[in-house]
Design a protein around this motif. Structure first.
Motif, PDB file in Angstrom:
ATOM      1  N   ASN A  25       0.836  -1.247   0.112  1.00 48.43           N
ATOM      2  CA  ASN A  25       0.036   0.075   0.158  1.00 48.43           C
ATOM      3  C   ASN A  25       0.904   1.335  -0.034  1.00 48.43           C
ATOM      4  N   ARG A  26       1.917   1.325   0.734  1.00 52.38           N
ATOM      5  CA  ARG A  26       2.957   2.386   0.660  1.00 52.38           C
ATOM      6  C   ARG A  26       3.329   2.766  -0.570  1.00 52.38           C
ATOM      7  N   ASN A  27       3.832   1.600  -1.304  1.00 56.55           N
ATOM      8  CA  ASN A  27       4.287   1.902  -2.702  1.00 56.55           C
ATOM      9  C   ASN A  27       3.143   2.514  -3.678  1.00 56.55           C
ATOM     10  N   ILE A  28       1.989   1.780  -3.457  1.00 63.60           N
ATOM     11  CA  ILE A  28       1.003   2.276  -4.284  1.00 63.60           C
ATOM     12  C   ILE A  28       0.715   3.870  -3.868  1.00 63.60           C
ATOM     13  N   GLU A  29       0.927   4.365  -2.813  1.00 64.83           N
ATOM     14  CA  GLU A  29       0.777   5.795  -2.422  1.00 64.83           C
ATOM     15  C   GLU A  29       1.831   6.380  -3.026  1.00 64.83           C
ATOM     16  N   VAL A  30       3.212   5.944  -3.001  1.00 62.65           N
ATOM     17  CA  VAL A  30       4.126   6.648  -3.552  1.00 62.65           C
ATOM     18  C   VAL A  30       3.984   6.791  -5.166  1.00 62.65           C
ATOM     19  N   LEU A  31       3.365   5.942  -5.887  1.00 65.07           N
ATOM     20  CA  LEU A  31       2.979   5.793  -7.224  1.00 65.07           C
ATOM     21  C   LEU A  31       1.984   6.707  -7.501  1.00 65.07           C
ATOM     22  N   ARG A  32       1.015   6.996  -6.519  1.00 65.77           N
ATOM     23  CA  ARG A  32      -0.090   7.835  -6.664  1.00 65.77           C
ATOM     24  C   ARG A  32       0.304   9.124  -6.943  1.00 65.77           C
ATOM     25  N   GLN A  33       1.240   9.600  -5.935  1.00 68.99           N
ATOM     26  CA  GLN A  33       1.633  10.971  -5.735  1.00 68.99           C
ATOM     27  C   GLN A  33       2.615  11.251  -6.896  1.00 68.99           C
ATOM     28  N   SER A  34       3.140  10.370  -7.448  1.00 69.60           N
ATOM     29  CA  SER A  34       4.378  10.591  -8.274  1.00 69.60           C
ATOM     30  C   SER A  34       3.793  10.657  -9.655  1.00 69.60           C
ATOM     31  N   VAL A  35       2.714   9.998 -10.076  1.00 66.66           N
ATOM     32  CA  VAL A  35       2.050  10.148 -11.268  1.00 66.66           C
ATOM     33  C   VAL A  35       1.137  11.427 -11.550  1.00 66.66           C
ATOM     34  N   ALA A  36       0.617  11.790 -10.050  1.00 73.06           N
ATOM     35  CA  ALA A  36      -0.447  12.931 -10.179  1.00 73.06           C
ATOM     36  C   ALA A  36       0.686  14.184 -10.313  1.00 73.06           C
ATOM     37  N   ASP A  37       1.786  14.200  -9.640  1.00 71.82           N
ATOM     38  CA  ASP A  37       2.736  15.270 -10.090  1.00 71.82           C
ATOM     39  C   ASP A  37       3.143  15.274 -11.532  1.00 71.82           C
ATOM     40  N   ALA A  38       3.509  14.027 -12.062  1.00 69.63           N
ATOM     41  CA  ALA A  38       4.286  14.017 -13.418  1.00 69.63           C
ATOM     42  C   ALA A  38       2.966  14.598 -14.419  1.00 69.63           C
ATOM     43  N   LEU A  39       1.727  14.073 -14.165  1.00 67.44           N
ATOM     44  CA  LEU A  39       0.694  14.622 -15.300  1.00 67.44           C
ATOM     45  C   LEU A  39      -0.107  16.031 -15.022  1.00 67.44           C
TER      46      LEU A  39
ATOM     47  N   ARG B  66      -6.077   4.836 -11.744  1.00 68.16           N
ATOM     48  CA  ARG B  66      -6.886   4.476 -10.480  1.00 68.16           C
ATOM     49  C   ARG B  66      -5.565   3.652  -9.635  1.00 68.16           C
ATOM     50  N   PHE B  67      -5.696   4.038  -8.307  1.00 71.57           N
ATOM     51  CA  PHE B  67      -4.658   3.273  -7.475  1.00 71.57           C
ATOM     52  C   PHE B  67      -5.647   2.540  -6.392  1.00 71.57           C
ATOM     53  N   LEU B  68      -5.504   1.078  -6.402  1.00 75.54           N
ATOM     54  CA  LEU B  68      -6.247   0.664  -5.480  1.00 75.54           C
ATOM     55  C   LEU B  68      -5.317   0.383  -4.123  1.00 75.54           C
ATOM     56  N   THR B  69      -5.942   0.306  -2.932  1.00 75.18           N
ATOM     57  CA  THR B  69      -5.237  -0.118  -1.637  1.00 75.18           C
ATOM     58  C   THR B  69      -6.251  -1.012  -0.931  1.00 75.18           C
ATOM     59  N   HIS B  70      -5.966  -2.017  -0.090  1.00 74.39           N
ATOM     60  CA  HIS B  70      -6.944  -2.708   0.622  1.00 74.39           C
ATOM     61  C   HIS B  70      -5.870  -3.371   1.834  1.00 74.39           C
ATOM     62  N   THR B  71      -6.562  -4.160   2.796  1.00 73.04           N
ATOM     63  CA  THR B  71      -5.977  -4.730   3.706  1.00 73.04           C
ATOM     64  C   THR B  71      -5.784  -6.379   3.859  1.00 73.04           C
TER      65      THR B  71
END
Length: 546
Positions: free
Chosen positions: A146-160, A200-205
């Motif tokens: 999940n943490r890597n998903i959040e890193v990707l989420r923020q990085s992609v938002a910044d790039a786009l 779209r970035f999914l996270t779960h437990t």
């Protein structure tokens, strides 16, 4: 029934929904002593009745049934005077076997001539299905990612330059540093991929620490998302040692996509040289995937390619009178046009099973529904739970006193069309027409499942206001009352309140809502949930969730 509701309300202060009912619904706050005219029978209210709540049309004794929508929705636990309120203090959940109103083979399809040649502009996939959106999906196989998903989420938002929370971040800077601190660190840019609706970035437990069944169910659900018609392809992150293995997901995807038409990239962190290398490789797959997805453009598709999932959350005493039957009328129209609907939330079908069974197209479909419903109820009983526990405090405050009462209104979202199939959790929708899907009543778990089974658009009714969306399927919110629609206008897409006020027919409103569905499926109407980036995803861990 829809026309009965509309014609009966007019500008009245209360409503009897069905001729067999022994309660009426207050459409406004009614003081004690108010005179009630029920089909020419006049009496006085024994006490004040809050709007959306129900009051008796006759005196009830302990054990007497409470009837609404023509079905049993409760049983009196103490004497209730004529014109008194139905409450949790005098009524308990109860259902009874009654003669169903529905009859197999007797459905009268609505007039859909206005929509007969209508189309929506969708994304045609190689497997023949059509998407109402075009997204790239990033999925973790286990919560450790999940943490890597959040890193990707923020990085992609910044790039786009497509950060959906830009305005809130600016608000926070201004509150902390003063009004002058308005510089935006992520400038808005021209869309690099105009034919793509986003990443779209999914996270779960889940993914580890549970049972083998939990891991298999998660992989089947994720496969449903990866192979969804609104998804162009996916990037999957795996840690490596978890129970939900990459090969398990590959097999689940292959069942949905046996020809391997959907591009899926699997990355394993424990096989990577570093976290930086993992993130770099993931970013490459995402941006390459976006470039490929951008080559697909919207083109016309028949309405038979639409599959609408229906959901309710934050229900109130008006949901079963306005928003739910309105959505049901839309589903009936879509089915008549060759499309499909999916009705979920099995705990909220308790008490109207006989009506749904009577609508099943054959005995096998009816038996599948009985089997899944009984298994769910038995599992709940084994842990000391019951479907009668389903109504939330908010439901009860707004007049939904028992689960059966809530269910009778909730089932209206499925309209009146024949039930062609019954799906267990994570099973894909394959038959055109109305399907039932075994899910819990939890809003997000159920909405998550609807998309996983193939709904490419979701209609979500609410009476209290629920900020819920979905990562891959556009979600339209329909308010049961105009006060909510006005107060939460940033969340609500459609106001069903005029039905309660007697200002519009359900049939008339259903045509308007279907037109909004077509515009949404075509990308012309962005739902509020999408504008607010409400991309909720919660798998059901097949425990007891009511």
């Amino acid at each position: 029934m829809s026309q009965n509701i509309a014609s009966d309300t007019g500008h009245l202060e209360s409503l009897r929904v069905h001729a067999a009912d022994n309660v009426r619904v207050a459409l406004k706050d009614l003081p004690a002593g108010s005179e009630i005219d029920d089909n020419g029978q006049r009496f006085m209210l024994a006490e004040a009745i809050h709007h959306k709540h129900k009051f008796t049309l006759e005196a009830l004794q302990p054990g007497d049934t409470v009837i609404m929508y023509g079905v049993t929705v409760g049983r009196a636990t103490r004497p209730i005077a004529r014109g008194a309120a139905i409450t949790t203090g005098n009524t308990e959940h109860s259902t009874a076997t009654t003669a169903p109103q529905a009859r197999r083979g007797n459905w009268q399809a609505p007039d859909v001539s206005w929509f007969r040649n209508a189309t929506f502009d969708g994304y045609h996939r190689p497997d023949g299905r059509v998407g109402t959106a075009n997204v790239w999906l990033v999925v973790p196989l286990v919560f450790c990612e999940n943490r890597n998903i959040e890193v990707l989420r923020q990085s992609v938002a910044d790039a786009l330059g497509e950060d959906p929370y830009r305005d809130y971040k600016r608000m926070a800077r201004e509150l902390l540093n003063g009004a002058s601190a308005t510089e935006d660190p992520i400038p808005t840019r021209e869309r690099l991929f105009p034919n793509v609706d986003g990443v779209r970035f999914l996270t779960h437990t889940l993914g580890c620490g549970g049972t083998d069944d939990d891991a298999q169910a998660l992989c089947r659900l994720l496969a449903g998302y990866i192979c969804h018609p609104n998804v162009a392809g996916a990037t999957v992150l795996s840690l490596g040692c978890q129970k939900a293995q990459i090969e398990m997901l590959r097999r689940a995807v292959a069942k949905r996509d046996p020809r391997g038409l959907r591009p899926v990239h699997y990355l394993e962190q424990q096989a990577s040289t570093s976290e930086e290398a993992l993130i770099r490789e993931a970013l490459i797959t995402i941006f390459d995937g976006l470039a490929e997805a951008n080559r697909v453009e919207r083109t016309p598709a028949p309405l038979s390619a639409l599959t609408i999932g229906v959901e309710c959350g934050g229900s109130d005493g008006f949901s079963g009178l306005s928003a739910n039957p309105l959505v049901g009328a839309v589903i009936d129209r879509l089915v008549a046009l060759g499309g499909s609907g999916i009705l979920s939330e099995f705990p909220e079908l308790c008490g109207v099973e006989h009506e749904l069974i009577a609508r099943c197209t054959d005995d096998a479909v009816a038996e599948r529904f009985r089997t899944l419903m009984t298994a769910y109820q038995n599992h709940a009983a084994r842990v000391g739970a019951d479907f009668s526990m389903n109504p939330s405090p908010g439901n009860i405050r707004d007049g939904l006193i028992t689960d059966a009462m809530k269910s009778a209104g909730a089932a209206k979202k499925g309209g009146d069309s024949p039930i062609v199939d019954v799906l267990d959790y994570t099973e894909p929708h394959v038959r055109k027409g109305l399907n039932l899907l075994c899910t819990p009543g939890n809003d997000v778990e159920s909405t998550t499942a609807l998309a996983g089974s193939g709904a490419n658009l979701i209609l979500f009714t609410t009476g209290l206001g629920t900020p819920t969306g979905n990562p891959v399927a556009p979600v339209l919110k329909i308010a049961s009352n105009s006060e909510l629609a006005q107060r939460m206008s940033d969340v609500i897409d459609f106001d069903a309140g005029p039905i309660i006020r007697g200002e519009a027919w359900i049939d008339e409103m259903a045509d308007r809502l279907l037109e909004m569905c077509i515009d949404t499926a075509s990308g012309r109407h962005p739902p509020r949930a999408v504008s607010l980036a409400q991309y909720d995803f919660i798998p059901w861990k097949r425990g007891v969730s009511l």
